[in-house]
Scaffold this motif. Sequence first.
Motif, short mmCIF file in Angstrom:
data_model
loop_
_atom_site.label_atom_id
_atom_site.label_comp_id
_atom_site.label_asym_id
_atom_site.label_seq_id
_atom_site.Cartn_x
_atom_site.Cartn_y
_atom_site.Cartn_z
N LYS A 101 -6.28 -3.32 -17.72
CA LYS A 101 -6.63 -2.41 -16.66
C LYS A 101 -6.60 -3.01 -15.29
O LYS A 101 -6.67 -4.33 -15.01
N VAL A 102 -6.16 -2.42 -14.14
CA VAL A 102 -5.96 -2.80 -12.95
C VAL A 102 -6.33 -1.76 -11.90
O VAL A 102 -6.11 -0.60 -11.98
N VAL A 103 -6.91 -2.47 -10.80
CA VAL A 103 -7.42 -1.49 -9.71
C VAL A 103 -6.60 -1.75 -8.62
O VAL A 103 -6.66 -2.70 -8.06
N LEU A 104 -5.77 -0.62 -7.98
CA LEU A 104 -4.88 -0.66 -6.88
C LEU A 104 -5.16 0.08 -5.53
O LEU A 104 -6.09 0.99 -5.73
N LYS A 105 -4.80 -0.05 -4.42
CA LYS A 105 -5.07 0.48 -3.18
C LYS A 105 -4.01 1.46 -3.11
O LYS A 105 -2.73 1.13 -3.20
N GLY A 106 -4.64 2.81 -2.75
CA GLY A 106 -3.74 4.04 -2.52
C GLY A 106 -3.93 4.14 -0.82
O GLY A 106 -4.96 3.98 -0.35
N ASN A 107 -2.98 4.80 -0.21
CA ASN A 107 -3.10 5.16 0.98
C ASN A 107 -4.09 6.16 1.33
O ASN A 107 -5.00 6.02 2.00
N ASP A 108 -4.04 7.57 0.62
CA ASP A 108 -4.69 8.66 1.02
C ASP A 108 -4.61 9.69 -0.25
O ASP A 108 -3.78 9.25 -1.10
N ALA A 109 -5.30 10.73 0.00
CA ALA A 109 -5.03 11.77 -1.18
C ALA A 109 -3.76 12.25 -1.27
O ALA A 109 -3.32 12.51 -2.44
N GLU A 110 -2.90 12.64 -0.26
CA GLU A 110 -1.43 12.89 -0.27
C GLU A 110 -0.67 11.73 -1.33
O GLU A 110 0.01 12.19 -2.08
N HIS A 111 -0.81 10.30 -1.25
CA HIS A 111 -0.20 9.32 -1.84
C HIS A 111 -0.60 9.59 -3.05
O HIS A 111 0.28 9.29 -4.10
N LEU A 112 -2.01 9.61 -3.59
CA LEU A 112 -2.52 9.66 -4.78
C LEU A 112 -1.59 10.91 -5.64
O LEU A 112 -1.30 10.85 -6.68
N HIS A 135 6.79 1.08 -17.52
CA HIS A 135 7.03 2.62 -16.86
C HIS A 135 5.83 2.77 -15.96
O HIS A 135 6.17 3.26 -14.93
N VAL A 136 4.61 2.03 -16.12
CA VAL A 136 3.27 2.18 -15.16
C VAL A 136 3.91 1.61 -13.99
O VAL A 136 3.66 1.83 -12.57
N GLU A 137 4.60 0.46 -14.03
CA GLU A 137 4.93 -0.69 -12.90
C GLU A 137 6.07 0.00 -12.18
O GLU A 137 6.24 -0.06 -10.88
N ASN A 138 6.93 1.09 -12.79
CA ASN A 138 8.02 1.69 -11.81
C ASN A 138 7.27 2.62 -10.87
O ASN A 138 7.88 2.86 -9.87
N ILE A 139 6.00 2.99 -11.13
CA ILE A 139 5.38 3.71 -10.37
C ILE A 139 4.34 3.33 -9.48
O ILE A 139 4.34 3.45 -8.35
N THR A 140 3.54 2.27 -9.83
CA THR A 140 2.60 1.81 -9.05
C THR A 140 2.82 0.24 -8.82
O THR A 140 1.84 -0.60 -8.19
N LEU A 178 2.18 -1.42 -5.38
CA LEU A 178 1.01 -1.23 -4.65
C LEU A 178 -0.03 -2.65 -4.70
O LEU A 178 -0.04 -3.15 -5.60
N PRO A 179 -0.70 -2.80 -3.52
CA PRO A 179 -1.69 -4.03 -3.57
C PRO A 179 -2.77 -3.84 -4.52
O PRO A 179 -3.27 -3.03 -4.70
N LEU A 180 -3.27 -4.98 -4.76
CA LEU A 180 -4.70 -4.89 -5.57
C LEU A 180 -5.86 -4.63 -4.79
O LEU A 180 -5.61 -4.94 -3.63
N LEU A 181 -6.70 -4.02 -5.32
CA LEU A 181 -8.04 -3.70 -4.48
C LEU A 181 -8.77 -4.98 -4.33
O LEU A 181 -9.03 -5.89 -4.94
#
Length: 196
Positions: free
Chosen positions: A133-144, A185-190, A193-196
Amino acid sequence: MSEEADKFVPDKDLLAALIQMGINENLAKEALFCTGNKSVDDAINYIVNNKDERNELGRCEDSGKGMQDSSDADWEDQGLANYKMVHVVNCSLKMKTGKIAAQVGHACLGLYRSMFKENQEELNQWEELGEKKVVLKGNDAEHLKQLYHKAISEGLPAYLVRDAGHTQIASGSLTVLSLFGIEEHVENITGKLPLL
């Protein structure tokens, strides 16, 4: 595998109880073998305490045969895919650490529950390889939302968490996106993104 392990017959009620909890059958048998086939609690403690050292039935410390670590080559030889669960946090909400932890917990459980019946084999393989499991930083609701739609379009299970509004943030706020799949496949999407 030792001769002792080959002859081992797990207690059918204990084995059934572990499988009912969602534990892979082979892992359940290993845990029962390594803990003397005594109780569900002992088996679960073994599984939790040896999460990073998955091994073959009969290779546990208690068997006297020594531990054998699984390498990447081992899981590839077994035909196991390297699955990963990723949680992307909406950083625009400026949630405190405890709030983030709770929201990621909701996301992890929500995604797991949504996958439990339809994706059991994938979840079992994920469990066998340490439940990455990993936790990453997203910008905002639209980004998610964009990441969510991309994941769904690529056939990956995904889950969005909206806050109930009981504490720090407004009700209905989009807090965390969770997605699951083969690591590449997950890495192609995320992957960017930087780690939280």
